[in-house]
Write a protein that holds these residues in place. Structure first.
Motif, PDB file in Angstrom:
ATOM      1  N   LEU A   1     -18.939  16.504   9.259  1.00 41.17           N
ATOM      2  CA  LEU A   1     -18.318  16.020   9.210  1.00 41.17           C
ATOM      3  C   LEU A   1     -18.058  15.744   7.586  1.00 41.17           C
ATOM      4  CD1 LEU A   1     -21.685  13.787   9.120  1.00 41.17           C
ATOM      5  CD2 LEU A   1     -20.336  14.410  11.051  1.00 41.17           C
ATOM      6  N   SER A   2     -17.165  17.227   7.143  1.00 35.78           N
ATOM      7  CA  SER A   2     -15.706  17.137   6.099  1.00 35.78           C
ATOM      8  C   SER A   2     -14.503  16.650   6.678  1.00 35.78           C
ATOM      9  CB  SER A   2     -16.185  18.580   5.845  1.00 35.78           C
ATOM     10  OG  SER A   2     -17.123  19.348   5.302  1.00 35.78           O
ATOM     11  N   LEU A   3     -14.519  15.442   5.452  1.00 36.27           N
ATOM     12  CA  LEU A   3     -12.527  15.482   5.842  1.00 36.27           C
ATOM     13  C   LEU A   3     -11.472  17.111   5.997  1.00 36.27           C
ATOM     14  CD1 LEU A   3     -12.292  13.000   2.682  1.00 36.27           C
ATOM     15  CD2 LEU A   3     -12.066  12.390   5.566  1.00 36.27           C
ATOM     16  N   PRO A   4     -10.747  16.550   7.182  1.00 41.42           N
ATOM     17  CA  PRO A   4     -10.167  18.134   7.727  1.00 41.42           C
ATOM     18  C   PRO A   4      -8.619  18.461   6.588  1.00 41.42           C
ATOM     19  CG  PRO A   4      -9.362  15.919   8.931  1.00 41.42           C
ATOM     20  CD  PRO A   4     -10.834  15.914   7.558  1.00 41.42           C
TER      21      PRO A   4
ATOM     22  N   ILE B   1      -8.976  15.289  -2.748  1.00 44.01           N
ATOM     23  CA  ILE B   1     -10.327  13.714  -3.462  1.00 44.01           C
ATOM     24  C   ILE B   1     -10.093  13.742  -4.882  1.00 44.01           C
ATOM     25  CG2 ILE B   1     -11.410  11.852  -3.411  1.00 44.01           C
ATOM     26  CD1 ILE B   1     -10.619  12.252  -0.344  1.00 44.01           C
ATOM     27  N   ALA B   2     -10.800  15.489  -5.159  1.00 47.86           N
ATOM     28  CA  ALA B   2     -11.386  15.841  -6.069  1.00 47.86           C
ATOM     29  C   ALA B   2     -10.121  16.322  -7.179  1.00 47.86           C
ATOM     30  CB  ALA B   2     -11.913  17.254  -5.843  1.00 47.86           C
ATOM     31  N   ALA B   3      -9.120  16.931  -7.010  1.00 51.73           N
ATOM     32  CA  ALA B   3      -7.805  16.845  -7.560  1.00 51.73           C
ATOM     33  C   ALA B   3      -7.596  15.846  -7.925  1.00 51.73           C
ATOM     34  CB  ALA B   3      -7.054  17.938  -7.296  1.00 51.73           C
ATOM     35  N   VAL B   4      -7.580  15.201  -7.429  1.00 51.11           N
ATOM     36  CA  VAL B   4      -6.939  13.611  -7.732  1.00 51.11           C
ATOM     37  C   VAL B   4      -7.519  13.199  -9.145  1.00 51.11           C
ATOM     38  CG1 VAL B   4      -5.982  11.049  -7.705  1.00 51.11           C
ATOM     39  CG2 VAL B   4      -5.144  13.055  -6.234  1.00 51.11           C
ATOM     40  N   ALA B   5      -9.051  12.632  -8.281  1.00 55.17           N
ATOM     41  CA  ALA B   5     -10.074  12.613  -9.725  1.00 55.17           C
ATOM     42  C   ALA B   5      -9.964  12.751 -10.683  1.00 55.17           C
ATOM     43  CB  ALA B   5     -11.543  12.017  -8.800  1.00 55.17           C
ATOM     44  N   ALA B   6     -10.004  14.035 -11.382  1.00 57.31           N
ATOM     45  CA  ALA B   6      -9.752  14.538 -12.441  1.00 57.31           C
ATOM     46  C   ALA B   6      -8.836  14.991 -12.881  1.00 57.31           C
ATOM     47  CB  ALA B   6     -10.322  16.526 -11.893  1.00 57.31           C
ATOM     48  N   ALA B   7      -7.706  14.205 -12.688  1.00 58.19           N
ATOM     49  CA  ALA B   7      -6.261  13.913 -13.044  1.00 58.19           C
ATOM     50  C   ALA B   7      -6.356  12.134 -13.585  1.00 58.19           C
ATOM     51  CB  ALA B   7      -5.526  14.464 -12.488  1.00 58.19           C
TER      52      ALA B   7
ATOM     53  N   GLY C   1     -16.422   6.943  11.895  1.00 60.17           N
ATOM     54  CA  GLY C   1     -17.246   7.674  11.457  1.00 60.17           C
ATOM     55  C   GLY C   1     -17.824   8.173  10.132  1.00 60.17           C
ATOM     56  N   PRO C   2     -18.710   8.566   9.826  1.00 57.00           N
ATOM     57  CA  PRO C   2     -19.008   8.803   8.789  1.00 57.00           C
ATOM     58  C   PRO C   2     -18.494  10.531   8.444  1.00 57.00           C
ATOM     59  CG  PRO C   2     -21.588   8.484   9.204  1.00 57.00           C
ATOM     60  CD  PRO C   2     -20.296   7.838  10.812  1.00 57.00           C
ATOM     61  N   VAL C   3     -18.552  10.015   6.782  1.00 54.94           N
ATOM     62  CA  VAL C   3     -17.551  11.529   6.618  1.00 54.94           C
ATOM     63  C   VAL C   3     -18.644  11.654   4.532  1.00 54.94           C
ATOM     64  CG1 VAL C   3     -15.908  11.381   7.579  1.00 54.94           C
ATOM     65  CG2 VAL C   3     -16.410  10.455   5.151  1.00 54.94           C
ATOM     66  N   THR C   4     -18.853  12.974   4.839  1.00 56.98           N
ATOM     67  CA  THR C   4     -19.701  13.669   3.581  1.00 56.98           C
ATOM     68  C   THR C   4     -18.273  13.011   2.870  1.00 56.98           C
ATOM     69  OG1 THR C   4     -18.903  16.400   4.121  1.00 56.98           O
ATOM     70  CG2 THR C   4     -21.109  15.346   4.931  1.00 56.98           C
ATOM     71  N   MET C   5     -18.917  13.568   1.509  1.00 52.81           N
ATOM     72  CA  MET C   5     -18.257  13.216   0.123  1.00 52.81           C
ATOM     73  C   MET C   5     -18.755  13.726  -1.068  1.00 52.81           C
ATOM     74  SD  MET C   5     -17.632   8.962   0.129  1.00 52.81           S
ATOM     75  CE  MET C   5     -18.031   8.503   2.477  1.00 52.81           C
ATOM     76  N   PRO C   6     -18.030  15.233  -1.310  1.00 56.37           N
ATOM     77  CA  PRO C   6     -18.422  15.747  -2.131  1.00 56.37           C
ATOM     78  C   PRO C   6     -18.049  15.748  -3.475  1.00 56.37           C
ATOM     79  CG  PRO C   6     -17.051  16.799  -0.809  1.00 56.37           C
ATOM     80  CD  PRO C   6     -17.682  15.662   0.707  1.00 56.37           C
ATOM     81  N   TRP C   7     -17.191  14.674  -3.935  1.00 54.32           N
ATOM     82  CA  TRP C   7     -16.415  14.378  -4.634  1.00 54.32           C
ATOM     83  C   TRP C   7     -16.947  13.230  -5.340  1.00 54.32           C
ATOM     84  CZ3 TRP C   7     -15.254  10.085  -2.513  1.00 54.32           C
ATOM     85  CH2 TRP C   7     -14.718   9.947  -1.096  1.00 54.32           C
TER      86      TRP C   7
ATOM     87  N   PRO D   1     -30.021   8.406   2.573  1.00 55.90           N
ATOM     88  CA  PRO D   1     -28.874   8.946   2.769  1.00 55.90           C
ATOM     89  C   PRO D   1     -27.801   8.933   1.671  1.00 55.90           C
ATOM     90  CG  PRO D   1     -29.246   7.058   3.566  1.00 55.90           C
ATOM     91  CD  PRO D   1     -30.569   7.402   3.036  1.00 55.90           C
ATOM     92  N   LEU D   2     -26.294   9.117   2.069  1.00 54.76           N
ATOM     93  CA  LEU D   2     -25.338   9.309   0.913  1.00 54.76           C
ATOM     94  C   LEU D   2     -25.096   7.093   1.267  1.00 54.76           C
ATOM     95  CD1 LEU D   2     -22.710  10.402  -0.592  1.00 54.76           C
ATOM     96  CD2 LEU D   2     -21.445  10.326   1.565  1.00 54.76           C
ATOM     97  N   PHE D   3     -25.330   6.978   2.153  1.00 56.79           N
ATOM     98  CA  PHE D   3     -24.509   5.461   2.292  1.00 56.79           C
ATOM     99  C   PHE D   3     -25.900   4.805   3.161  1.00 56.79           C
ATOM    100  CE2 PHE D   3     -20.888   5.742   0.139  1.00 56.79           C
ATOM    101  CZ  PHE D   3     -20.897   5.533  -1.660  1.00 56.79           C
TER     102      PHE D   3
END
Length: 750
Positions: free
Chosen positions: A488-491, A498-504, A516-522, A623-625
């Motif tokens: 379920l991770s983004l490939p 996404i994490a790098a962009v959000a940090a910047a 469908g659903p994906v996990t969102m560690p960020w 759940p996440l959502f």
């Protein structure tokens, strides 16, 4: 559908507030229209020869059928010659879940309008949206000279990694059944046939041709079969397509319980059962178990319903009466939809593609879900001067799911990459629709400088984000029929991006184009997230309209997003490890590749009827959502909530738009028997659009079968008398407004 084009390529390189309740004991179950259609069909069958009857119960797969008919073959899913002397029409079949399909461009230059994924339609929680999409697809099919569409997918989402989730309508039987039914109504309003598929429990793609889905009868009746039952009652599809897999030991296309007992006896279904392409395994057993027509016979091991069926009828292994019933059911479906009496155009007719594109765009706009909007980052401020779009090929288009539902959309495919491995290799391509979010956002915000970087260089993407006022990351997950996703991770390291962009850049928006659903560690670092699904051929425009506030988000999740794969009943596709091992052995020994085939294996659906959000409540997992979740740019309040019980459960309340923007809300009613350990179930819902400050009183009646449990001893549905908990909710976890009500005991037919 499925393997139709695998073999070919190898050779050729209304918005109703209540649902019609189940009929009570003694109530009529068939309409005069259906009775008249069957009587007419019987009279036609009575004038047929044995050879003519046999000719109608097996169909050709056009890529393999050249020279087998004197009629024109259109390269699509199926072809069945008519009987001119009796007025029986020629039938041409096309895949059509999301538009008139043309997967690997077997019809050169033929394009069609591409709807968003069915999950986007489901996320609208709007039967009118589903009906409009079906009507549009059906009109294009008729113009292209098809009179049977293999549409109406209603398999429930049991696993978040199912490669075909995007083609279906989510995890809840009431939502999926109602919207599938209206989609079918729309298709058949064009006087053509829609199927409903895949009957039943085709819930994963790994090993779908050999898997044995195992579940108890009561649980099956209260989940997947209930979705089909509601959709059939609502839409009256002329044909049911049986699935590839086994159900409790028997192939779905020769399953007496599913076809004869449930569909034809209990539900009194009058139409015909067609096989999926490559889904037939026998002659007498399949015919006697309720299969009426073999589809695309060239993809089965034998033309079981051709000469072998004639021999079986002659020998008595299949009765003459059964053959007559098979043919009469086929004709009944054609007659009751109008397909029998409405000639197809001699040549393709003109299609209003510009008008139809608006149907696709409205569907996307109603179904895109705003998952998070911390600090009201969205809609994009008009004061933003520098906006950078990152990744997802957002400069050229939006992603499409793969497989038999693949539409070659108007405008062309700016990206189309053939697969080099996997079960979908020969009939799916990694494809984008030509609807550029970059172009659409530039048009919507002419005062801003809007740029794009492809995201392959994470450091460069982060630098571009840092130098902008707002960063919008487009992330994609391609899924397809015939293959499940690995996890379920983004490939392709998109989570890292996404994490790098959000940090910047603290003002980062994530737009997810996924099956469908994906996990969102960020997620904690990203203030705004938009779930765009596969948004169809006008997806770029729809996304731009929601990001900029021209359209107020109103989609609600039709499927639970887990916090991790381990929260779901199964963390990965059953059989995937065995399949991977066999594929490796076949690759190492290509001369003996046929020896490394996945054999039949069981899938035990331990969750039973507690599919999706019910599983999470039962197991007390957050759940996440949650199912039903979705945000808006305005606010809604519920007041004067009242519940009445007795013979029916009715709920009334006021919805007030307390914000400053017009918007749509989706109130949801969940119910469970007090004192039981049964999770709450969605029993009613509606979608209501309100102007700022507007109030509207809503009355909803609960679907009685949602209040009931299926009792195999009756057999039928049983509502246990007593107290019930009723929640007026914004999602499946919301228990802010809950009341108790007493319901009378009752029973209903199966």
């Amino acid at each position: 559908m499925s393997t139709k084009f695998r073999a070919a390529l190898a050779i050729s390189s209304m918005l109703a507030l209540t649902v019609v309740p189940a009929a009570r004991a003694g109530a009529p179950r068939t309409s005069t229209v259906r009775d008249d259609a069957r009587a007419r069909a019987d009279s036609i069958v009575a004038r047929m020869t044995l050879a003519e009857k046999i000719a109608l119960v097996h169909g050709l797969f056009p890529p393999f059928a050249v020279g087998k008919t004197k009629n024109e073959l259109i390269m699509a899913a199926g072809h069945i010659d008519g009987i001119p002397r009796l007025g029986v029409p020629l039938v041409r079949e096309s895949d059509a879940s999301l538009g008139v399909a043309n997967q690997v461009e077997q019809r050169k230059g033929d394009v069609a309008t591409a709807l968003p994924s069915a999950l986007a339609t489901a996320a609208s929680f709007d039967p009118a949206i589903a009906r409009a999409g079906g009507a549009m697809i059906g009109s294009e099919a008729r113009a292209k000279r098809f009179n049977v569409l293999l549409a109406g997918g209603v398999n429930l989402t049991r696993d978040p990694w199912n490669g075909r989730n995007f083609e279906y309508l989510g995890e809840d039987p009431l939502l999926a059944g109602r919207l599938a039914g209206q989609h079918i109504v729309g298709v058949q309003s064009n006087r053509i046939v829609s199927t409903i598929k895949h009957f039943a429990l085709n819930a994963q793609e790994t090993g779908r041709m050999v898997a044995d889905a195992r579940i108890g009868e009561a649980d099956l009746r209260m989940s997947d079969l209930l979705a089909f039952q509601i959709a059939i009652e609502t839409g009256k599809p002329a044909s049911v397509m049986c699935a590839y897999n086994k159900v409790n030991g028997d192939w779905a296309c020769e399953n007496d319980f599913l076809l004869n007992r449930v569909l034809k006896r209990d539900w009194r279904y009058p139409g015909w059962v067609m096989s999926d392409w490559g889904g037939v395994h026998s002659t007498a057993k399949a015919a006697n178990a309720g299969l009426d027509q073999q589809s695309g016979q060239e993809l089965d091991k034998a033309p079981y319903f051709s000469a072998p069926l004639e021999a079986a009828v002659t020998s008595g292994a299949v009765s003459a009466a059964r053959l007559d019933d098979m043919v009469a059911r086929y004709l009944t479906g054609l007659i009751q939809t109008g397909a029998y009496d409405t000639p197809m155009p001699a040549k393709p007719a003109a299609i209003p593609y510009a008008k139809n594109a608006l149907v696709a765009q409205r569907t996307a706009e109603a179904g895109i879900v705003l998952l998070k909007n911390e600090g009201r980052l969205l809609p994009l401020a008009r004061s933003a001067k520098r906006i950078v779009l990152i990744g997802g090929r957002a400069d050229v288009g939006v992603l499409s799911g793969g497989g038999s539902s693949q539409v070659r959309s108007v405008g062309g495919a700016p990206i189309e990459i053939p697969l080099t491995s996997g079960a979908a290799m020969s009939f799916a391509r990694y494809t984008y629709h030509a609807s550029s979010p970059l172009k659409a956002i530039k048009a919507a915000l002419p005062q801003a400088q809007v740029t794009f970087v492809d995201g392959t260089d994470v450091a460069a993407a982060a630098a571009a984000a840092r130098n902008a006022d707002i960063a919008i990351v487009f992330a994609t997950q391609w899924t397809t029929e015939a293959q499940d996703v690995a996890d379920l991770s983004l490939p392709d390291r998109q989570d890292t991006l996404i994490a790098a962009v959000a940090a910047a850049q603290p003002k980062t928006v994530a737009v997810l184009e996924t099956g469908g659903p994906v996990t969102m560690p960020w997620l904690a670092q990203v203030p705004a997230v938009l779930q765009a699904w596969y948004p169809g051929q006008r997806g770029g425009e729809a996304i731009a309209n929601l990001l900029t506030g021209k359209v107020n988000p109103s989609g609600r999740l039709p499927i639970t997003f887990p916090a991790s794969a381990t929260q779901a009943p199964r963390p990965a596709p059953v059989g995937i490890d065995t399949l991977t091992s066999l594929e490796a052995q076949a690759a190492a020994n290509p001369a003996n590749a046929s020896n490394y085939q996945l054999k039949s294996f069981p899938i035990d659906y331990v969750e039973g009827a507690d599919v999706g959000y019910r599983w999470y409540e039962k197991k007390r997992r957050a759940p996440l959502f949650p199912f039903g979740h979705g945000l808006s740019y305005t606010n809604f309040a519920y007041r004067n909530f009242a519940v009445t019980g007795g013979k029916t459960l009715s709920v009334s309340f006021e919805v007030i738009n307390t914000g400053k923007r017009a918007g749509a809300d989706v109130p949801q009613i969940y119910v469970a028997r007090a004192g039981s350990d049964t999770p709450m179930r969605l029993a009613a819902f509606t979608r209501v659009t309100l102007k700022p400050g507007e109030t509207r009183r809503i009355t909803l009646t609960a679907e009685p079968r949602i209040l009931a449990d299926y009792d195999t001893r009756l057999p039928g549905w049983r509502i246990t008398g007593g107290q019930y908990r009723v929640a007026l909710a914004r999602d499946a976890t919301d228990r802010t407004l809950t009341k108790m009500v007493a319901l009378d005991a009752a029973t209903m037919q199966p």
